[in-house]
Design a protein around this motif. Structure first.
Motif, PDB file in Angstrom:
ATOM      1  N   CYS A  19      34.429  96.610  13.852  1.00  0.00           N
ATOM      2  CA  CYS A  19      34.144  95.182  13.404  1.00  0.00           C
ATOM      3  C   CYS A  19      35.035  93.817  13.676  1.00  0.00           C
ATOM      4  O   CYS A  19      36.156  94.518  14.185  1.00  0.00           O
ATOM      5  N   PRO A  20      33.956  92.405  13.719  1.00  0.00           N
ATOM      6  CA  PRO A  20      35.662  91.592  14.623  1.00  0.00           C
ATOM      7  C   PRO A  20      35.789  91.304  13.592  1.00  0.00           C
ATOM      8  O   PRO A  20      36.168  91.298  12.550  1.00  0.00           O
ATOM      9  N   VAL A  21      37.402  90.591  13.936  1.00  0.00           N
ATOM     10  CA  VAL A  21      38.763  90.512  12.686  1.00  0.00           C
ATOM     11  C   VAL A  21      39.052  88.780  13.659  1.00  0.00           C
ATOM     12  O   VAL A  21      39.244  88.877  14.429  1.00  0.00           O
ATOM     13  N   GLY A  22      38.893  88.403  11.882  1.00  0.00           N
ATOM     14  CA  GLY A  22      40.004  87.037  12.635  1.00  0.00           C
ATOM     15  C   GLY A  22      40.834  86.802  10.945  1.00  0.00           C
ATOM     16  O   GLY A  22      42.015  86.788  11.390  1.00  0.00           O
ATOM     17  N   THR A  23      40.638  86.927  10.100  1.00  0.00           N
ATOM     18  CA  THR A  23      41.492  86.906   9.274  1.00  0.00           C
ATOM     19  C   THR A  23      42.277  87.524   8.527  1.00  0.00           C
ATOM     20  O   THR A  23      43.244  88.582   8.373  1.00  0.00           O
ATOM     21  N   GLY A  24      41.066  89.414   8.739  1.00  0.00           N
ATOM     22  CA  GLY A  24      41.230  90.997   8.560  1.00  0.00           C
ATOM     23  C   GLY A  24      40.346  91.154   7.472  1.00  0.00           C
ATOM     24  O   GLY A  24      40.869  92.494   6.917  1.00  0.00           O
ATOM     25  N   GLY A  25      40.239  90.471   6.172  1.00  0.00           N
ATOM     26  CA  GLY A  25      39.663  90.868   5.442  1.00  0.00           C
ATOM     27  C   GLY A  25      38.059  91.938   5.002  1.00  0.00           C
ATOM     28  O   GLY A  25      38.444  92.946   4.574  1.00  0.00           O
ATOM     29  N   THR A  26      37.362  91.713   6.816  1.00  0.00           N
ATOM     30  CA  THR A  26      36.666  92.867   6.323  1.00  0.00           C
ATOM     31  C   THR A  26      36.683  94.220   6.662  1.00  0.00           C
ATOM     32  O   THR A  26      36.699  95.222   6.151  1.00  0.00           O
ATOM     33  N   VAL A  27      37.985  93.802   7.788  1.00  0.00           N
ATOM     34  CA  VAL A  27      38.309  95.534   8.000  1.00  0.00           C
ATOM     35  C   VAL A  27      39.618  96.075   7.141  1.00  0.00           C
ATOM     36  O   VAL A  27      39.291  97.157   7.104  1.00  0.00           O
ATOM     37  N   GLY A  62      37.818  82.959   2.810  1.00  0.00           N
ATOM     38  CA  GLY A  62      37.247  83.520   2.624  1.00  0.00           C
ATOM     39  C   GLY A  62      37.728  85.346   1.732  1.00  0.00           C
ATOM     40  O   GLY A  62      37.132  86.066   1.187  1.00  0.00           O
ATOM     41  N   THR A  63      38.817  85.120   2.829  1.00  0.00           N
ATOM     42  CA  THR A  63      39.407  87.200   1.997  1.00  0.00           C
ATOM     43  C   THR A  63      40.740  86.768   1.110  1.00  0.00           C
ATOM     44  O   THR A  63      41.646  85.795   0.595  1.00  0.00           O
ATOM     45  N   ASN A  64      40.119  87.871  -0.421  1.00  0.00           N
ATOM     46  CA  ASN A  64      40.870  88.023  -1.368  1.00  0.00           C
ATOM     47  C   ASN A  64      40.787  89.471  -2.002  1.00  0.00           C
ATOM     48  O   ASN A  64      40.159  89.719  -0.760  1.00  0.00           O
ATOM     49  N   HIS A 111      27.396  93.975  11.919  1.00  0.00           N
ATOM     50  CA  HIS A 111      26.816  92.885  12.487  1.00  0.00           C
ATOM     51  C   HIS A 111      27.375  91.462  11.071  1.00  0.00           C
ATOM     52  O   HIS A 111      26.924  91.671  10.195  1.00  0.00           O
ATOM     53  N   THR A 112      28.369  91.399  11.473  1.00  0.00           N
ATOM     54  CA  THR A 112      28.693  90.431  10.390  1.00  0.00           C
ATOM     55  C   THR A 112      27.898  88.953  10.810  1.00  0.00           C
ATOM     56  O   THR A 112      28.801  88.376   9.619  1.00  0.00           O
ATOM     57  N   GLY A 113      26.782  88.798  11.147  1.00  0.00           N
ATOM     58  CA  GLY A 113      26.034  87.567  10.948  1.00  0.00           C
ATOM     59  C   GLY A 113      26.808  86.016  11.679  1.00  0.00           C
ATOM     60  O   GLY A 113      27.164  86.281  12.870  1.00  0.00           O
ATOM     61  N   GLY A 114      27.405  85.037  11.053  1.00  0.00           N
ATOM     62  CA  GLY A 114      27.611  83.783  12.005  1.00  0.00           C
ATOM     63  C   GLY A 114      26.816  83.097  12.908  1.00  0.00           C
ATOM     64  O   GLY A 114      26.847  82.675  13.679  1.00  0.00           O
ATOM     65  N   LEU A 115      25.689  83.974  12.372  1.00  0.00           N
ATOM     66  CA  LEU A 115      24.481  82.928  13.472  1.00  0.00           C
ATOM     67  C   LEU A 115      24.206  81.175  13.127  1.00  0.00           C
ATOM     68  O   LEU A 115      23.917  80.854  14.294  1.00  0.00           O
ATOM     69  N   VAL A 157      31.516  84.246  19.076  1.00  0.00           N
ATOM     70  CA  VAL A 157      33.217  83.334  18.306  1.00  0.00           C
ATOM     71  C   VAL A 157      33.287  84.911  17.854  1.00  0.00           C
ATOM     72  O   VAL A 157      35.171  85.740  17.993  1.00  0.00           O
ATOM     73  N   TYR A 158      32.350  85.882  17.645  1.00  0.00           N
ATOM     74  CA  TYR A 158      32.588  86.979  16.548  1.00  0.00           C
ATOM     75  C   TYR A 158      31.796  88.235  16.800  1.00  0.00           C
ATOM     76  O   TYR A 158      32.249  89.646  17.667  1.00  0.00           O
ATOM     77  N   THR A 159      30.725  88.207  16.876  1.00  0.00           N
ATOM     78  CA  THR A 159      30.162  89.831  17.428  1.00  0.00           C
ATOM     79  C   THR A 159      29.605  89.993  18.116  1.00  0.00           C
ATOM     80  O   THR A 159      29.719  91.364  18.830  1.00  0.00           O
ATOM     81  N   GLY A 163      25.677  88.358   6.538  1.00  0.00           N
ATOM     82  CA  GLY A 163      27.444  89.430   7.093  1.00  0.00           C
ATOM     83  C   GLY A 163      28.375  89.184   6.112  1.00  0.00           C
ATOM     84  O   GLY A 163      27.702  89.624   4.908  1.00  0.00           O
ATOM     85  N   ASN A 164      29.340  89.402   6.801  1.00  0.00           N
ATOM     86  CA  ASN A 164      30.318  90.053   5.692  1.00  0.00           C
ATOM     87  C   ASN A 164      30.623  88.457   4.622  1.00  0.00           C
ATOM     88  O   ASN A 164      31.536  88.599   3.636  1.00  0.00           O
ATOM     89  N   LYS A 165      29.877  87.066   5.040  1.00  0.00           N
ATOM     90  CA  LYS A 165      29.818  85.939   3.981  1.00  0.00           C
ATOM     91  C   LYS A 165      29.673  86.722   2.334  1.00  0.00           C
ATOM     92  O   LYS A 165      30.421  86.764   1.710  1.00  0.00           O
ATOM     93  N   TRP A 166      28.475  87.107   2.889  1.00  0.00           N
ATOM     94  CA  TRP A 166      27.959  87.835   1.735  1.00  0.00           C
ATOM     95  C   TRP A 166      29.110  89.021   0.864  1.00  0.00           C
ATOM     96  O   TRP A 166      28.748  88.763  -0.836  1.00  0.00           O
ATOM     97  N   ARG A 167      28.996  89.914   1.743  1.00  0.00           N
ATOM     98  CA  ARG A 167      30.165  91.188   0.739  1.00  0.00           C
ATOM     99  C   ARG A 167      31.242  89.771   0.379  1.00  0.00           C
ATOM    100  O   ARG A 167      31.691  91.011  -0.648  1.00  0.00           O
ATOM    101  N   LYS A 168      32.069  89.100   1.356  1.00  0.00           N
ATOM    102  CA  LYS A 168      33.224  88.858   0.490  1.00  0.00           C
ATOM    103  C   LYS A 168      32.966  87.739  -0.394  1.00  0.00           C
ATOM    104  O   LYS A 168      33.496  87.485  -1.484  1.00  0.00           O
ATOM    105  N   LEU A 169      31.595  86.729  -0.842  1.00  0.00           N
ATOM    106  CA  LEU A 169      31.039  85.959  -2.172  1.00  0.00           C
ATOM    107  C   LEU A 169      31.493  86.695  -2.660  1.00  0.00           C
ATOM    108  O   LEU A 169      31.486  86.478  -4.065  1.00  0.00           O
ATOM    109  N   SER A 205      33.378  76.534  10.931  1.00  0.00           N
ATOM    110  CA  SER A 205      33.490  77.590   9.694  1.00  0.00           C
ATOM    111  C   SER A 205      32.183  78.244   9.006  1.00  0.00           C
ATOM    112  O   SER A 205      31.509  77.407   7.814  1.00  0.00           O
ATOM    113  N   ASN A 206      32.257  79.207   9.532  1.00  0.00           N
ATOM    114  CA  ASN A 206      31.720  79.697   8.981  1.00  0.00           C
ATOM    115  C   ASN A 206      31.397  79.734   7.370  1.00  0.00           C
ATOM    116  O   ASN A 206      30.452  80.667   6.393  1.00  0.00           O
ATOM    117  N   HIS A 207      31.908  80.529   7.140  1.00  0.00           N
ATOM    118  CA  HIS A 207      32.512  80.624   5.507  1.00  0.00           C
ATOM    119  C   HIS A 207      32.503  79.359   4.876  1.00  0.00           C
ATOM    120  O   HIS A 207      32.200  79.508   3.649  1.00  0.00           O
TER     121      HIS A 207
END
Ligand code: PLP
Length: 299
Positions: free
Chosen positions: A171-179, A142-144, A283-287, A255-257, A34-40, A63-65
């Motif tokens: 998308c779901p929003v935690g820290t906001g990096g994905t959105v 992981g948000t930067n 679907h941002t993963g996190g399974l 938690v998210y999706t 999910g978003n972890k692949w994109r962010k990393l 933490s999924n991160h």
């Protein structure tokens, strides 16, 4: 790497007036999903370019991160260090997430909640580096800027796959990096909907404005579907996820999706979307954080 864009038939008896598709970023990688692949992605390239062989990051016990960073470290040859919130956990039996982190080779350091609050401070980080040696530091969640560059690639992929511009991308929003990444690359015709998974007064600050560079009108943060707060659930949410999973064969987590899709179907039933609107949910993963409650038989 391209994730599939999957049309979804409405799994519920109540009709909805939208064309809903799921961007299956959960399938990008079995463990860095999910978003972890994109962010990393761009962060790992930067770490390698800058000559680092160690990644250090921060997270809570679930933490999924942390999990994804540990998995990425093993997959791409980085040592990993996880700074975990809560020194009381050091002696406690490891939960599933932390067990997996250690199995991927991540070294865990447990710090008090007070110390953890200093995680962004230069002096605190310098102290960590003095202890563990040179390392590439990834922030909590992981948000930067490089993470947002990664999540900004989702909408161009969707447009290429659809052959047209979607009306809404969610998308779901935690820290906001994905959105923030979605909003950055969304064309003017596309509304980005971020389903915030925590309460507005939880003291958690969204990191969206600093990565903005988009017209505020393109982004709508929806605050009504947190189900009581971060990682909280309601019987309705659990029931929704179970039904969705049984009818579609696609797994969500609570938690998210799960919260995002619960919100999308609820909004659709309330007539929020124009008739026939094309709505894409990411679907941002996190399974790895999927609750066992979801797998238990219905009482
Ligand atoms: C599975 C999953 N989806 C969505 C999010 C929210 O992403 P962001 O923190 O970029 O808002 C997270 C957590 O960060 C996550 O783990």
């Amino acid at each position: 790497m391209l994730s599939t864009l999957q049309p979804l038939a409405n799994p519920f008896p109540e009709p909805v007036n939208i064309r809903l598709l799921l961007k299956r970023d959960d399938l990008l990688h079995p463990h860095i999903s999910g978003n972890k692949w994109r962010k990393l992605n761009y962060n790992l390239l930067a770490a390698r370019d800058q000559g680092f062989d160690t990644l250090l990051t921060f997270g809570g016990a679930f933490s999924n991160h942390l999990y994804a960073t540990a998995a990425a470290g093993q997959a791409f040859g980085f040592r990993t260090i996880g700074i975990v919130r809560g020194d009381e956990l050091a002696q406690a039996p490891r939960n599933k997430t932390l067990q997996a982190c250690e199995a991927y080779g991540m070294r865990l350091h447990f710090v008090s909640r007070t110390a953890y609050r200093q995680k962004e401070e230069a002096a605190f980080q310098a102290g960590l580096i003095a202890q563990v040696g040179p390392c590439y530091i990834l922030p909590e969640g992981g948000t930067n800027e490089l993470a947002v560059r990664g999540t900004a690639e989702i909408i161009p992929e969707i447009i290429a796959q659809l052959g047209t511009v979607p009306d809404f991308v969610c998308c779901p929003v935690g820290t906001g990096g994905t959105v923030a990444g979605l909003a950055r690359s969304a064309p003017a015709e596309t509304q980005v909907l971020g389903f915030v998974v925590l309460k507005a007064d939880s003291g958690f600050s969204l990191q969206i404005d600093e990565y903005a560079a988009f017209a505020p009108t393109k982004l709508n943060l929806i605050q009504d579907y947190h189900s009581g707060g971060y990682a909280r659930t309601t019987p309705q949410l659990i029931e929704f996820i179970r039904t969705f999973e049984q009818k579609t064969g696609i797994l969500l987590e609570q938690v998210y999706t799960g919260k995002m899709l619960f919100g999308i179907y609820d909004l659709a039933r309330r007539g929020y979307f124009p008739e026939g609107a094309t709505v894409v949910a990411v679907h941002t993963g996190g399974l790895q954080g999927r609750s066992e409650e979801l797998t238990m038989p219905i009482p």
